[in-house]
Scaffold this motif. Structure first.
Motif, PDB file in Angstrom:
ATOM      1  N   VAL A   1      -5.731  18.969  51.652  1.00 29.48           N
ATOM      2  CA  VAL A   1      -4.862  17.790  51.668  1.00 29.48           C
ATOM      3  C   VAL A   1      -4.676  17.246  50.259  1.00 29.48           C
ATOM      4  O   VAL A   1      -3.545  16.964  49.822  1.00 29.48           O
ATOM      5  N   VAL A   2      -5.775  17.117  49.530  1.00 26.40           N
ATOM      6  CA  VAL A   2      -5.715  16.608  48.153  1.00 26.40           C
ATOM      7  C   VAL A   2      -4.911  17.555  47.263  1.00 26.40           C
ATOM      8  O   VAL A   2      -4.104  17.120  46.428  1.00 26.40           O
ATOM      9  N   LYS A   3      -5.100  18.857  47.445  1.00 25.11           N
ATOM     10  CA  LYS A   3      -4.373  19.862  46.669  1.00 25.11           C
ATOM     11  C   LYS A   3      -2.872  19.752  46.911  1.00 25.11           C
ATOM     12  O   LYS A   3      -2.068  19.790  45.966  1.00 25.11           O
ATOM     13  N   ASN A   4      -2.472  19.586  48.162  1.00 28.90           N
ATOM     14  CA  ASN A   4      -1.048  19.450  48.502  1.00 28.90           C
ATOM     15  C   ASN A   4      -0.467  18.159  47.937  1.00 28.90           C
ATOM     16  O   ASN A   4       0.676  18.134  47.465  1.00 28.90           O
TER      17      ASN A   4
ATOM     18  N   ARG B   1       0.036  18.588  44.199  1.00 27.94           N
ATOM     19  CA  ARG B   1       1.173  19.479  43.923  1.00 27.94           C
ATOM     20  C   ARG B   1       2.491  18.740  44.102  1.00 27.94           C
ATOM     21  O   ARG B   1       3.432  18.936  43.318  1.00 27.94           O
ATOM     22  N   LYS B   2       2.586  17.890  45.121  1.00 25.59           N
ATOM     23  CA  LYS B   2       3.815  17.144  45.370  1.00 25.59           C
ATOM     24  C   LYS B   2       4.057  16.122  44.252  1.00 25.59           C
ATOM     25  O   LYS B   2       5.199  15.873  43.860  1.00 25.59           O
ATOM     26  N   GLN B   3       2.963  15.516  43.752  1.00 24.42           N
ATOM     27  CA  GLN B   3       3.114  14.549  42.675  1.00 24.42           C
ATOM     28  C   GLN B   3       3.610  15.218  41.393  1.00 24.42           C
ATOM     29  O   GLN B   3       4.397  14.640  40.643  1.00 24.42           O
ATOM     30  N   LYS B   4       3.173  16.458  41.173  1.00 20.50           N
ATOM     31  CA  LYS B   4       3.625  17.184  39.989  1.00 20.50           C
ATOM     32  C   LYS B   4       5.103  17.570  40.096  1.00 20.50           C
ATOM     33  O   LYS B   4       5.820  17.644  39.097  1.00 20.50           O
ATOM     34  N   ASN B   5       5.566  17.816  41.323  1.00 20.28           N
ATOM     35  CA  ASN B   5       6.942  18.238  41.525  1.00 20.28           C
ATOM     36  C   ASN B   5       7.925  17.082  41.480  1.00 20.28           C
ATOM     37  O   ASN B   5       9.135  17.283  41.418  1.00 20.28           O
ATOM     38  N   VAL B   6       7.362  15.844  41.596  1.00 24.16           N
ATOM     39  CA  VAL B   6       8.242  14.673  41.586  1.00 24.16           C
ATOM     40  C   VAL B   6       8.789  14.427  40.166  1.00 24.16           C
ATOM     41  O   VAL B   6       8.032  14.427  39.212  1.00 24.16           O
TER      42      VAL B   6
END
Length: 274
Positions: free
Chosen positions: A263-266, A269-274
């Motif tokens: 969950v933390v990994k996902n 990853r989403k924060q980096k893609n924002v």
């Protein structure tokens, strides 16, 4: 009547919506309980009183295991239990029938109850949150039923065998009330069912930011103590039974750490893609 947008609903509207979900969940339990009430012979003779028969699969398996390691004189290989089951009150059997049917109805209807709870909560979630939680109902239901089976086939036989054969004097004969026997089966099954929901609970706590994999790993030792205490509560006070119950709970805790890490990994990853 047209459904209101979740953003336009007032507090009273939410309460009204919750009331209908609770009513539907209750109706689901009542219908399942009615079926359990009708099939009382199967519910009691086969399920409830199954662990009181030495032909129960768990006792046969434990007897075979005991004999393989050289323990021939074990209570798991006895011909029958040293007790009788009796009713001590006028309305005892009827009350046992009613309440057992209700608990059985809850277990049977658990996925539907969970669905109603999810139907109330899900409109308040974002689209991506709903998408990521798509397998919630299936996973939570499967874990609950696995827990119930574990409680029924492992915890109940161990508890019943230990307590039924425990004696403080040969002058005392065991005559158990039917409500006491039912309570052991009921509490073992339902308690284990909820314990097995641990990975689901950790998943949502991690998504809410209340726990992290680092936190779970840091307090693993404390979790071990809590697990042993929990195992002592739901099993008889003998080391073998507590270890047998503690092992799957510890496995669930380790699985929960893995889920929390995913969950933390996902999220990262989403924060980096924002």
């Amino acid at each position: 009547m047209a459904e209101k947008n979740i953003d336009e609903m007032s507090f009273l509207d939410h309460l009204e919506d919750l009331r209908w979900h609770l009513i539907r969940a209750t109706l689901g339990v009542v219908i399942a309980a009615t079926l359990a009430f009708i099939f009382k012979k199967f519910i009691f003779d086969v399920i409830i009183f199954g662990p009181t028969n030495m032909n129960f699969p768990t006792y046969k398996g434990l007897c075979n295991m005991s004999q393989l390691i050289g323990f021939n004189d074990t209570t798991f290989c006895a011909e029958k239990f040293p007790f009788i089951i009796q009713n001590r009150t006028v309305a005892g059997q009827f009350s046992a029938h009613i309440w057992t049917s209700i608990y059985a109805g809850f277990i049977i209807a658990f996925p539907y109850v969970l669905y109603q709870l999810w139907s109330f909560i899900s409109p308040g979630l974002k689209d991506n949150e709903r998408k990521n939680s798509r397998g919630f109902l299936f996973s939570a239901s499967i874990l609950f039923f696995i827990g119930v089976l574990f409680g029924y086939y492992i915890v109940t036989p161990l508890s019943l065998n230990f307590l039924a054969n425990y004696t403080i004097s040969e002058k005392i004969s065991n005559e158990f009330d039917v409500s006491s026997v039912i309570a052991i089966v009921r509490s073992s099954a339902i308690a284990s069912g909820f314990v097995f929901e641990l990975p689901i609970i950790i998943y949502f706590l991690t998504r809410a930011g209340l726990v992290t994999p680092k936190f779970l790993k840091k307090y693993r030792k404390f979790a071990l103590v809590i697990v042993l205490i929990l195992a002592a509560v739901i099993t008889p006070p003998d080391i073998a039974s507590q270890v047998i119950v503690a092992i799957p709970i510890l496995i669930l805790y380790q699985v929960s750490i893995y889920i929390s890490a995913l969950v933390v990994k996902n999220q990262n990853r989403k924060q980096k893609n924002v």
